[in-house]
Design an enzyme around this catalytic site. Structure first.
Site, mmCIF file in Angstrom:
data_model
loop_
_atom_site.group_PDB
_atom_site.id
_atom_site.type_symbol
_atom_site.label_atom_id
_atom_site.label_comp_id
_atom_site.label_asym_id
_atom_site.label_seq_id
_atom_site.Cartn_x
_atom_site.Cartn_y
_atom_site.Cartn_z
ATOM 1 N N HIS A 43 53.175 40.990 36.218
ATOM 2 C CA HIS A 43 52.277 42.242 36.305
ATOM 3 C C HIS A 43 52.963 43.495 35.494
ATOM 4 O O HIS A 43 54.024 43.911 36.229
ATOM 5 C CB HIS A 43 52.002 42.555 37.563
ATOM 6 C CG HIS A 43 51.308 43.761 38.057
ATOM 7 N ND1 HIS A 43 51.668 44.945 38.807
ATOM 8 C CD2 HIS A 43 50.225 44.357 37.556
ATOM 9 C CE1 HIS A 43 50.739 45.975 38.747
ATOM 10 N NE2 HIS A 43 49.766 45.515 38.005
ATOM 11 N N ARG A 44 52.381 43.817 34.499
ATOM 12 C CA ARG A 44 53.178 44.663 33.730
ATOM 13 C C ARG A 44 54.852 44.163 33.355
ATOM 14 O O ARG A 44 55.574 45.183 33.295
ATOM 15 C CB ARG A 44 53.319 46.221 34.239
ATOM 16 C CG ARG A 44 51.984 46.653 34.686
ATOM 17 C CD ARG A 44 52.134 47.823 35.553
ATOM 18 N NE ARG A 44 50.814 48.289 36.280
ATOM 19 C CZ ARG A 44 50.682 49.160 37.151
ATOM 20 N NH1 ARG A 44 51.502 50.206 37.483
ATOM 21 N NH2 ARG A 44 49.568 49.099 38.129
ATOM 22 N N GLU A 70 51.109 40.358 31.607
ATOM 23 C CA GLU A 70 49.966 41.344 32.142
ATOM 24 C C GLU A 70 50.189 42.573 31.592
ATOM 25 O O GLU A 70 51.622 43.265 31.814
ATOM 26 C CB GLU A 70 49.630 41.256 33.432
ATOM 27 C CG GLU A 70 48.076 42.063 33.660
ATOM 28 C CD GLU A 70 48.571 43.423 34.138
ATOM 29 O OE1 GLU A 70 47.236 44.300 33.946
ATOM 30 O OE2 GLU A 70 49.670 43.942 34.119
ATOM 31 N N ASP A 72 48.818 46.809 29.744
ATOM 32 C CA ASP A 72 47.632 47.988 29.743
ATOM 33 C C ASP A 72 47.666 48.544 28.537
ATOM 34 O O ASP A 72 48.910 48.910 27.838
ATOM 35 C CB ASP A 72 47.756 49.022 30.810
ATOM 36 C CG ASP A 72 48.205 48.387 32.208
ATOM 37 O OD1 ASP A 72 47.108 47.950 32.694
ATOM 38 O OD2 ASP A 72 49.327 48.083 32.683
ATOM 39 N N HIS A 85 50.325 51.942 31.705
ATOM 40 C CA HIS A 85 49.428 51.996 32.588
ATOM 41 C C HIS A 85 48.367 53.205 32.940
ATOM 42 O O HIS A 85 47.461 53.376 32.825
ATOM 43 C CB HIS A 85 49.939 51.610 34.063
ATOM 44 C CG HIS A 85 48.947 51.380 34.800
ATOM 45 N ND1 HIS A 85 48.857 52.363 35.769
ATOM 46 C CD2 HIS A 85 48.044 50.270 35.401
ATOM 47 C CE1 HIS A 85 47.882 52.108 36.992
ATOM 48 N NE2 HIS A 85 47.538 51.037 36.636
ATOM 49 N N GLU A 144 44.967 44.119 29.406
ATOM 50 C CA GLU A 144 43.813 44.953 30.323
ATOM 51 C C GLU A 144 43.560 46.000 29.573
ATOM 52 O O GLU A 144 44.548 47.169 28.915
ATOM 53 C CB GLU A 144 44.542 45.693 31.753
ATOM 54 C CG GLU A 144 43.475 46.485 32.604
ATOM 55 C CD GLU A 144 43.808 47.097 33.739
ATOM 56 O OE1 GLU A 144 43.204 47.883 34.180
ATOM 57 O OE2 GLU A 144 44.903 46.488 34.368
ATOM 58 N N LYS A 146 42.662 49.701 29.592
ATOM 59 C CA LYS A 146 42.783 50.731 30.697
ATOM 60 C C LYS A 146 42.042 51.885 30.336
ATOM 61 O O LYS A 146 42.032 52.541 29.317
ATOM 62 C CB LYS A 146 44.292 51.347 30.947
ATOM 63 C CG LYS A 146 44.403 52.360 31.986
ATOM 64 C CD LYS A 146 44.038 51.747 33.468
ATOM 65 C CE LYS A 146 45.111 50.752 33.880
ATOM 66 N NZ LYS A 146 44.780 50.369 35.137
ATOM 67 N N ASP A 265 54.413 41.312 40.726
ATOM 68 C CA ASP A 265 55.592 42.024 40.097
ATOM 69 C C ASP A 265 56.891 41.239 40.126
ATOM 70 O O ASP A 265 57.783 41.623 39.524
ATOM 71 C CB ASP A 265 55.748 43.300 41.160
ATOM 72 C CG ASP A 265 54.639 44.459 41.025
ATOM 73 O OD1 ASP A 265 53.847 44.224 40.127
ATOM 74 O OD2 ASP A 265 54.592 45.285 41.822
#
Length: 274
Positions: A43-44, A70, A72, A85, A144, A146, A265
């Site tokens: 995640h990020r 992943e 944004d 993000h 993603e 955003k 994370d």
């Protein structure tokens, strides 16, 4: 009659050849269906260990051994796609202001690491093209968009970058379903994901059926996940990769629900139970 049959046969063979070439270039067309392997999705990046959406975070995820990263995507004032993000830079950099109001050169000058820890001082905001170039082939990508409604035309711009690379290991997702419908229309060979926020009533079967018309992933808040939801998503030929796992208990629970992957994370938490 024979002439017409010959022409039809030639047309069918030509279509088959073109489809074969498209699959080789872009990966398998979106058909849905759950994979046997449960995916670890950072995640990020490995954002529990390094500042989110930075080279340090993505590199850490690769080091740990993630399947996908992943991140944004938004757009600067002068039209550059950048990886961050929040719609403002205030929380994760030493700057202030909305991403869409700042030029790419000014965004690149910001310190996106010190807020997390002094050891990451000088980590910068990456562009979308930089992330694609650096990590293509090293990990799959869950991309993603955003707040895409803030950036008219961003779907086409993202597609223009994506077609430079194989698409089989890339998924584009958003909370905004209209944006994902556009993305699917522009680039039907890229897999689409729909993010779902927590809602007390859950996700209805009717919603899932509509989503299945253009998406191959449903990615809900982990609080929404139960066995019934997973089964409904799989029955419609889609996959489910919930967000965001930040503890080992959540990882163990989601595995027991037979999800297709987890957005986390801490990629090592998921790797430990696979």
């Amino acid at each position: 009659m024979l002439k017409n049959s010959f022409l039809i046969l030639c047309s069918v063979l030509l279509i088959g050849l073109l489809m074969s070439q498209a699959v080789q270039a872009y990966g398998e067309p979106v058909t849905g269906g759950a994979e046997n392997k449960m995916l670890t999705i950072a995640h990020r990046g490995a954002s529990g260990y390094a500042p989110e959406n930075t080279k340090a975070s993505f590199d850490k995820a690769i080091e740990i051994g993630t399947d996908w990263i992943e991140f944004d995507v938004q757009r600067s004032r002068d039209g550059e796609l950048v990886v961050i993000h929040d719609t403002s830079v205030d929380r994760t950099t030493n700057g202030t202001g909305e991403v869409r109001d700042l030029h790419a050169a000014d965004l690149k000058k910001l310190d996106a690491g010190s807020w997390f820890s002094p050891e990451f001082k000088g980590e910068g905001i990456m562009t979308f093209s930089e992330v694609l170039e650096r990590y293509n082939g090293k990990a799959g990508m869950l991309i993603e968009l955003k707040s895409p409604s803030l950036y008219p035309g961003i779907e086409q711009q993202v597609a223009d970058e994506l077609v430079k690379y194989p698409l089989a290991d890339k998924v584009v997702q958003s909370f905004e379903q209209d944006s994902m419908k556009k993305m699917h229309a522009i680039l039907p060979f890229v897999k689409i994901g729909v993010l779902m926020k927590y809602r007390p009533l859950g996700i209805s079967g009717r919603q899932l059926e509509e989503i299945s018309n253009y998406a191959s992933f449903v990615n809900p808040n982990k609080k929404l996940v139960n066995r019934g939801l997973v089964q409904k998503i799989h029955a419609l030929g889609m996959r489910i990769t919930p967000y965001t796992v930040r503890d080992k208990a959540s990882a163990a629970f989601l595995k027991s629900m037979e999800v297709d992957g987890m957005v986390t994370d801490y990629p090592d938490y998921v790797n430990e139970i696979k």
